[in-house]
Write an enzyme that holds these catalytic residues in place. Sequence first.
Site, short mmCIF file in Angstrom:
data_model
loop_
_atom_site.label_atom_id
_atom_site.label_comp_id
_atom_site.label_asym_id
_atom_site.label_seq_id
_atom_site.Cartn_x
_atom_site.Cartn_y
_atom_site.Cartn_z
N THR B 172 0.88 -1.18 0.00
CA THR B 172 0.00 0.00 0.00
C THR B 172 0.92 1.22 0.00
O THR B 172 1.34 1.67 -1.04
CB THR B 172 -0.95 0.00 1.22
N LYS B 194 3.83 -7.27 3.46
CA LYS B 194 3.65 -5.84 3.37
C LYS B 194 3.39 -5.37 4.79
O LYS B 194 2.92 -6.12 5.64
CB LYS B 194 2.50 -5.44 2.43
N THR B 205 -1.26 -2.03 8.59
CA THR B 205 -1.55 -3.45 8.48
C THR B 205 -0.35 -4.25 8.00
O THR B 205 0.35 -3.84 7.09
CB THR B 205 -2.73 -3.68 7.52
N GLU B 283 7.12 4.37 7.22
CA GLU B 283 7.28 5.65 6.53
C GLU B 283 8.04 6.62 7.40
O GLU B 283 7.69 6.84 8.55
CB GLU B 283 5.90 6.23 6.19
N ASN B 426 1.42 10.96 8.18
CA ASN B 426 0.19 10.58 8.88
C ASN B 426 -0.76 11.72 9.15
O ASN B 426 -1.89 11.50 9.54
CB ASN B 426 0.55 9.89 10.19
#
Lengths: 431, 431
Positions: B172, B194, B205, B283, B426
């Site tokens: 994602t 992932k 997730t 990230e 975020n």
Amino acid sequence: MSGFKNQREYFRHLRGLGPLPEGFRAGTTSFTFMPAERPSEEPYRMDLSAVVLDEPTDVFAGAFTRNAVPGAPILIARERIGKPRMQGVLINNRISNVAASGGRATAERLAAEAGRLLGIDGSLLFPSSTGIIGWALPETEMTAALPDLARNLGGDPRRDGLPLDIARAIMTTDSFPKIRVRSIGAGRIMAIAKGAGMIEPNMATMLVFILTDLDIPRDVLREVLVQSLDGGFNAISVDGDQSTSDMVLAFSSRRFPVELGDFRREFIGLCRDLSLDIVRNGEGTGHVMEISVSGDADADFLRMIGRAVGNSPLVKTAVYGNDPNVGRILSAVGDCAGNAGRSIDSRRLTISIGGHRVFADGVFTISRETEEILAGYLAEQSQNPRISGYPQNDNLVKIAIDLGGEGGKAERIYASDLGHEYVSENADYRT
Amino acid sequence: MSGFKNQREYFRHLRGLGPLPEGFRAGTTSFTFMPAERPSEEPYRMDLSAVVLDEPTDVFAGAFTRNAVPGAPILIARERIGKPRMQGVLINNRISNVAASGGRATAERLAAEAGRLLGIDGSLLFPSSTGIIGWALPETEMTAALPDLARNLGGDPRRDGLPLDIARAIMTTDSFPKIRVRSIGAGRIMAIAKGAGMIEPNMATMLVFILTDLDIPRDVLREVLVQSLDGGFNAISVDGDQSTSDMVLAFSSRRFPVELGDFRREFIGLCRDLSLDIVRNGEGTGHVMEISVSGDADADFLRMIGRAVGNSPLVKTAVYGNDPNVGRILSAVGDCAGNAGRSIDSRRLTISIGGHRVFADGVFTISRETEEILAGYLAEQSQNPRISGYPQNDNLVKIAIDLGGEGGKAERIYASDLGHEYVSENADYRT
């Protein structure tokens, strides 16, 4: 007053504080020193303050951090809280006296010397420190500053500006002084706090000093202090961390009669107001969330859910960005419950943001239109986190979670958001 | 191989993966759709993938999120994990199928249709989804894409690039594809993951699919999977949140004999390596911390302490800023222990960073010189979080905490730091 709609109202509140409650004196001084731990740096400034009663009192109470590696002042206070009488507190900022060699003996010597200069028994003073962990108190310089502190305590104890002077002198990285006051008849309850400022190798230490001239029994004060914690100082979260030095102390000079029910109500309300001031003071705080959790008979579980939502970095960053992110709230609720081994019936769970229902019957009930309305709601509740100093409003982002079971009243947790200013404040100090 | 010193080594690792283990086929397709929940926006892209065995197998295992409000795929998988045989998994990214009306029936219909096109029983497929919470799967468009997916599954199952295609198709906001492989004799264990990318109303997730052609009994696979969790997928933390959709599935095609001890060792090592890839992929991650906690007989308590340190925003931001902040580590340890009602003997507690002792005998043992050395150490372990894409190294910031009591081995937790890139990722998605 409990709220303030803008900075002007907050300034009016500070100007209208009046003097200390009767039977109390206070003073402050400041000096600079060269810390042994960082010899090549600029001098550091330390403020040293004291608040004392005219006579020792048997009506005092305390609540302390549950952190398992507390600082020397906490270790001393836990002992002195059991004494029959106490007479005040000696406070310094800048260094917290945690994990420093000989820290306990240093704190005891400083209290003894302060007491000698003030003509009171130094073992009746609580030492209280906040600031850098791991460094030693500059005992020589502090001792040298005590005579000036004692002289300042000899000034007019009824001076209107005195409470604000103390509130300023106990600040570390706090962005504004925090005091709340309530009157009952001829008497008052005044509470002075520092907290939630984080910088350097420093903790989000919370110090609170509650002074009253209302005459209540010792056991009532102790009971009311404990009652006030759940909805007040224990209901707030900036980092999720409980520092090594958190301390709440309360003293009564027993001058004015009061109905115990009135005292309880006003004391608890005052502690809640001051708690919100502390959250709002968090460095870089853009929003304060009020997370209300209901629908289960277990109040501890409700608070645990509220805390999980308020401490979730994903929820905090979403609120910072004015994003009404239902998925992150839902996931934080489910994560907390799952880890606690508790099931949640998602068909009975409801979630609201700002009074808008966003989750019910197991599915999201948020449309594109509601999402835009809620993004606007979040923006309206914010302060500009880049403007430091006094708070711009007392708005709250209201998140309501009902677990759908049988339960009594809602439990509320207050938490800050998390944005770039928080990271800068906590990561960039070396740059 | 387990580590990589630079990007070139990581690319070499990806090029050297080889084909899928024997007895597996896989394919992927992609399409765009207009989500009903956000009608005015650009089209969204979805990848749809499948990994299937040539025949149903009784040797499969699964581990699922403990989140109390899990998504529809988790609810279905918890049932299907009890079946005698299964044959594969159907995976989509972009929408997680959590808290969407009729989500469960949709997932079952899609698996049934995929099975029909592949000539297998659709109830032998696990559905697996990751992405936005609260939105409905675009069933019409997904159904329309299934024939293309089935055609792609008909291609050469021994193609070398196939594992990487699947790893890319399940991403994602992941910044790089994550696959690990280990060989034992003629057989292999390959794991594709992932995770830890966070953006939009999406969760961190983690999806992991482990494929092996080594012939082990069903109960051994299930036991080894559980054993691998503590030191692997359960030992990592980016946000402290456990998503509504976390899923680990393992399948064996039972082609090659293997010593069970060899299988166990390689399986657990592979899961640990892949876990580190997932943390490193967070990230904006600038550092990965390895927090090793020892000195107590209660392994759960050791992990709880490690998690508290790794999840502390104050510790995370300090590490981000290359600040060897002993006070924040000490405070997080004490806070966690205090909340758990456990005492700590601070005279026996020791803390080290990068092999340098920084706390012992109740006091800080860090000099100004050590502090500068450690700041340099932290900088050396970092990646530039502004450079996205493949990881620049596999360095770890090693924090070792010994509680000083009797205890067996150390427990290790792996956590990311927290910096501006995390906040941007975020919080800023609407800007």
